[in-house]
Scaffold this motif. Structure first.
Motif, PDB file in Angstrom:
ATOM      1  N   ARG A  31       0.809  -1.052   0.112  1.00 56.04           N
ATOM      2  CA  ARG A  31       0.033   0.039  -0.055  1.00 56.04           C
ATOM      3  C   ARG A  31       0.828   1.462  -0.147  1.00 56.04           C
ATOM      4  NH1 ARG A  31      -5.638  -0.679   1.283  1.00 56.04           N
ATOM      5  NH2 ARG A  31      -5.834  -2.804   2.250  1.00 56.04           N
ATOM      6  N   LYS A  32       1.782   1.317   0.983  1.00 53.37           N
ATOM      7  CA  LYS A  32       2.812   2.452   0.933  1.00 53.37           C
ATOM      8  C   LYS A  32       3.503   2.875  -0.393  1.00 53.37           C
ATOM      9  CE  LYS A  32       6.876   4.138   3.655  1.00 53.37           C
ATOM     10  NZ  LYS A  32       7.827   3.649   4.498  1.00 53.37           N
ATOM     11  N   LYS A  33       4.200   1.802  -0.914  1.00 55.39           N
ATOM     12  CA  LYS A  33       4.828   2.063  -2.059  1.00 55.39           C
ATOM     13  C   LYS A  33       3.944   2.321  -3.458  1.00 55.39           C
ATOM     14  CE  LYS A  33       8.971  -0.929  -1.519  1.00 55.39           C
ATOM     15  NZ  LYS A  33       9.970  -1.878  -1.634  1.00 55.39           N
ATOM     16  N   THR A  34       2.579   1.631  -3.479  1.00 53.33           N
ATOM     17  CA  THR A  34       1.761   2.021  -4.349  1.00 53.33           C
ATOM     18  C   THR A  34       1.350   3.387  -4.248  1.00 53.33           C
ATOM     19  OG1 THR A  34       1.094  -0.439  -4.407  1.00 53.33           O
ATOM     20  CG2 THR A  34      -0.238   1.323  -5.551  1.00 53.33           C
ATOM     21  N   LYS A  35       1.152   3.939  -3.119  1.00 55.06           N
ATOM     22  CA  LYS A  35       0.632   5.418  -2.861  1.00 55.06           C
ATOM     23  C   LYS A  35       1.918   6.350  -3.323  1.00 55.06           C
ATOM     24  CE  LYS A  35      -1.484   8.341   0.344  1.00 55.06           C
ATOM     25  NZ  LYS A  35      -2.013   8.544   1.721  1.00 55.06           N
ATOM     26  N   GLN A  36       3.140   5.999  -3.061  1.00 59.94           N
ATOM     27  CA  GLN A  36       4.379   6.866  -3.356  1.00 59.94           C
ATOM     28  C   GLN A  36       4.243   6.852  -4.985  1.00 59.94           C
ATOM     29  OE1 GLN A  36       7.284   4.749  -1.072  1.00 59.94           O
ATOM     30  NE2 GLN A  36       7.391   6.202   0.320  1.00 59.94           N
ATOM     31  N   VAL A  37       4.282   5.515  -5.625  1.00 64.01           N
ATOM     32  CA  VAL A  37       4.101   5.702  -6.915  1.00 64.01           C
ATOM     33  C   VAL A  37       3.148   6.294  -7.648  1.00 64.01           C
ATOM     34  CG1 VAL A  37       3.956   3.980  -9.046  1.00 64.01           C
ATOM     35  CG2 VAL A  37       5.502   3.294  -7.079  1.00 64.01           C
ATOM     36  N   ALA A  38       1.824   6.152  -7.309  1.00 62.21           N
ATOM     37  CA  ALA A  38       0.842   6.898  -7.685  1.00 62.21           C
ATOM     38  C   ALA A  38       1.104   8.571  -7.504  1.00 62.21           C
ATOM     39  CB  ALA A  38      -0.479   6.364  -7.011  1.00 62.21           C
ATOM     40  N   LYS A  39       1.666   9.108  -6.179  1.00 57.89           N
ATOM     41  CA  LYS A  39       2.005  10.370  -6.354  1.00 57.89           C
ATOM     42  C   LYS A  39       2.870  10.740  -7.150  1.00 57.89           C
ATOM     43  CE  LYS A  39       0.308  10.773  -1.318  1.00 57.89           C
ATOM     44  NZ  LYS A  39       0.705  11.188  -0.160  1.00 57.89           N
ATOM     45  N   PHE A  48      -5.538  10.058 -15.926  1.00 56.93           N
ATOM     46  CA  PHE A  48      -6.290   8.965 -16.767  1.00 56.93           C
ATOM     47  C   PHE A  48      -7.719   9.370 -16.702  1.00 56.93           C
ATOM     48  CE2 PHE A  48      -2.952   7.102 -13.727  1.00 56.93           C
ATOM     49  CZ  PHE A  48      -2.481   6.533 -14.592  1.00 56.93           C
ATOM     50  N   ASP A  49      -8.415   9.115 -17.884  1.00 65.70           N
ATOM     51  CA  ASP A  49      -9.713   9.429 -18.163  1.00 65.70           C
ATOM     52  C   ASP A  49     -10.513   8.387 -17.401  1.00 65.70           C
ATOM     53  OD1 ASP A  49      -9.509  11.784 -20.083  1.00 65.70           O
ATOM     54  OD2 ASP A  49      -9.220  10.296 -21.444  1.00 65.70           O
ATOM     55  N   LEU A  50      -9.989   7.291 -17.539  1.00 67.23           N
ATOM     56  CA  LEU A  50     -10.657   6.186 -16.652  1.00 67.23           C
ATOM     57  C   LEU A  50      -9.397   5.103 -16.049  1.00 67.23           C
ATOM     58  CD1 LEU A  50     -13.307   4.445 -16.160  1.00 67.23           C
ATOM     59  CD2 LEU A  50     -12.852   3.327 -18.218  1.00 67.23           C
ATOM     60  N   LEU A  51      -9.613   4.577 -15.017  1.00 67.15           N
ATOM     61  CA  LEU A  51      -8.780   3.603 -14.649  1.00 67.15           C
ATOM     62  C   LEU A  51      -9.682   2.199 -14.826  1.00 67.15           C
ATOM     63  CD1 LEU A  51      -7.207   5.176 -11.287  1.00 67.15           C
ATOM     64  CD2 LEU A  51      -6.024   4.342 -13.413  1.00 67.15           C
ATOM     65  N   ARG A  58      -6.470  -7.376  -4.618  1.00 69.98           N
ATOM     66  CA  ARG A  58      -5.190  -6.689  -4.701  1.00 69.98           C
ATOM     67  C   ARG A  58      -5.069  -5.547  -5.825  1.00 69.98           C
ATOM     68  NH1 ARG A  58      -4.285 -11.937  -6.226  1.00 69.98           N
ATOM     69  NH2 ARG A  58      -3.475 -12.363  -7.805  1.00 69.98           N
ATOM     70  N   ALA A  59      -5.863  -5.988  -7.239  1.00 71.40           N
ATOM     71  CA  ALA A  59      -5.903  -4.879  -8.001  1.00 71.40           C
ATOM     72  C   ALA A  59      -6.677  -3.878  -7.698  1.00 71.40           C
ATOM     73  CB  ALA A  59      -6.176  -5.737  -9.277  1.00 71.40           C
ATOM     74  N   GLN A  60      -8.062  -4.264  -6.937  1.00 72.27           N
ATOM     75  CA  GLN A  60      -8.988  -3.162  -6.909  1.00 72.27           C
ATOM     76  C   GLN A  60      -8.348  -2.229  -5.645  1.00 72.27           C
ATOM     77  OE1 GLN A  60     -12.888  -5.001  -5.345  1.00 72.27           O
ATOM     78  NE2 GLN A  60     -13.097  -6.191  -7.321  1.00 72.27           N
ATOM     79  N   GLN A  61      -7.563  -2.773  -4.639  1.00 72.35           N
ATOM     80  CA  GLN A  61      -6.867  -1.933  -3.712  1.00 72.35           C
ATOM     81  C   GLN A  61      -6.005  -0.893  -4.482  1.00 72.35           C
ATOM     82  OE1 GLN A  61      -5.522  -4.993  -0.884  1.00 72.35           O
ATOM     83  NE2 GLN A  61      -7.338  -4.544   0.678  1.00 72.35           N
ATOM     84  N   THR A  62      -5.199  -1.385  -5.425  1.00 75.67           N
ATOM     85  CA  THR A  62      -4.404  -0.644  -6.240  1.00 75.67           C
ATOM     86  C   THR A  62      -5.310   0.591  -6.958  1.00 75.67           C
ATOM     87  OG1 THR A  62      -2.788  -2.544  -6.459  1.00 75.67           O
ATOM     88  CG2 THR A  62      -2.419  -0.835  -7.955  1.00 75.67           C
ATOM     89  N   ALA A  63      -6.321   0.104  -7.460  1.00 79.61           N
ATOM     90  CA  ALA A  63      -7.320   1.102  -8.163  1.00 79.61           C
ATOM     91  C   ALA A  63      -7.626   2.108  -6.990  1.00 79.61           C
ATOM     92  CB  ALA A  63      -8.216   0.451  -8.590  1.00 79.61           C
ATOM     93  N   GLU A  64      -7.974   1.632  -6.061  1.00 77.33           N
ATOM     94  CA  GLU A  64      -8.461   2.797  -4.859  1.00 77.33           C
ATOM     95  C   GLU A  64      -7.382   3.557  -4.695  1.00 77.33           C
ATOM     96  OE1 GLU A  64      -9.417   2.475  -0.260  1.00 77.33           O
ATOM     97  OE2 GLU A  64     -10.377   0.795  -1.532  1.00 77.33           O
ATOM     98  N   ILE A  65      -6.280   3.203  -4.464  1.00 77.38           N
ATOM     99  CA  ILE A  65      -5.189   4.301  -4.149  1.00 77.38           C
ATOM    100  C   ILE A  65      -4.788   4.988  -5.215  1.00 77.38           C
ATOM    101  CG2 ILE A  65      -2.552   4.270  -3.854  1.00 77.38           C
ATOM    102  CD1 ILE A  65      -2.788   1.481  -2.342  1.00 77.38           C
ATOM    103  N   PHE A  66      -4.786   4.577  -6.438  1.00 79.43           N
ATOM    104  CA  PHE A  66      -4.605   5.585  -7.712  1.00 79.43           C
ATOM    105  C   PHE A  66      -5.792   6.119  -7.770  1.00 79.43           C
ATOM    106  CE2 PHE A  66      -0.961   3.086  -9.062  1.00 79.43           C
ATOM    107  CZ  PHE A  66      -0.427   3.643  -9.871  1.00 79.43           C
ATOM    108  N   THR A  67      -7.123   5.962  -7.624  1.00 78.20           N
ATOM    109  CA  THR A  67      -8.213   6.657  -7.848  1.00 78.20           C
ATOM    110  C   THR A  67      -8.136   7.954  -6.665  1.00 78.20           C
ATOM    111  OG1 THR A  67      -9.560   4.870  -8.498  1.00 78.20           O
ATOM    112  CG2 THR A  67     -10.834   6.561  -7.410  1.00 78.20           C
ATOM    113  N   ASN A  68      -7.790   7.620  -5.543  1.00 82.98           N
ATOM    114  CA  ASN A  68      -7.645   8.637  -4.279  1.00 82.98           C
ATOM    115  C   ASN A  68      -6.432   9.666  -4.773  1.00 82.98           C
ATOM    116  OD1 ASN A  68      -9.403   7.507  -2.626  1.00 82.98           O
ATOM    117  ND2 ASN A  68      -7.943   6.237  -1.488  1.00 82.98           N
ATOM    118  N   VAL A  69      -5.481   9.366  -5.475  1.00 83.57           N
ATOM    119  CA  VAL A  69      -4.433  10.314  -6.021  1.00 83.57           C
ATOM    120  C   VAL A  69      -4.888  11.054  -7.313  1.00 83.57           C
ATOM    121  CG1 VAL A  69      -2.092  10.617  -6.822  1.00 83.57           C
ATOM    122  CG2 VAL A  69      -2.660   9.054  -4.953  1.00 83.57           C
TER     123      VAL A  69
END
Length: 167
Positions: A31-39, A48-51, A58-69
């Motif tokens: 979660r931490k690294k994915t959030k850093q990457v997204a930021k 992104f027009d759409l994710l 695990r993919a849904q959680q990654t998408a949630e992080i990207f959506t928040n950023v």
């Protein structure tokens, strides 16, 4: 020309700890690294027009992080689950781009799994999988698609970044 970003989910719990692989979540480190990457990707100007995401946890959680950023809408696709249909997914992408208000500027983020993402990227680049691309967890590959069909063997690779270069 439309842009396609293939994003591998972040670091997930060990497979042997879960009877059902679809339920494996991201680790705290994932979660931490994915959030850093997204930021970092946001700071570099990606949008992104759409994710679109695999239905696995695990993919849904990654998408949630990207959506928040990115504040991008997110959509789930069963074709992005392991061993999903490339042909069915590509048909969906074709329709989505054709309905986009500015098809040449469409930007789609795809969150999924290996080896499917690199196989699909290589098919879009060279018409077949060659095992040449590497996509680390929370890494990203960017392709530009031609404005008209056929897309397979006509894509252009413009981005391939492992997470360690973004954190």
């Amino acid at each position: 020309m439309p842009s396609l970003y293939l994003i591998r989910h972040g670091i997930a719990e060990d497979r042997e700890n879960y009877e059902d692989d679809t339920l494996r979540p991201l680790t705290d480190e994932g979660r931490k690294k994915t959030k850093q990457v997204a930021k970092r990707l946001y700071d570099l100007g990606l949008r992104f027009d759409l994710l679109q995401t695999s239905p696995l946890v695990r993919a849904q959680q990654t998408a949630e992080i990207f959506t928040n950023v990115f504040s991008s809408p997110v959509q789930q696709s069963s074709e992005l689950a392991p061993e999903g249909s490339f042909e069915a997914w590509l048909q969906w992408v074709t329709e989505w781009i054709s309905q986009h208000p500015q098809p040449a500027r469409a930007s789609l983020g795809i969150i999924g799994h290996e080896p499917d993402l690199t196989t699909w990227a290589e098919t879009l680049l060279w018409g077949e999988s060659k095992g040449a691309l590497v996509l680390k967890k929370a890494g990203i590959i960017g392709l530009v698609l031609p404005e008209s069909q056929p897309w397979t063997a006509n894509g252009i690779l413009f981005l391939s970044i492992p997470p360690k270069l973004l954190i």
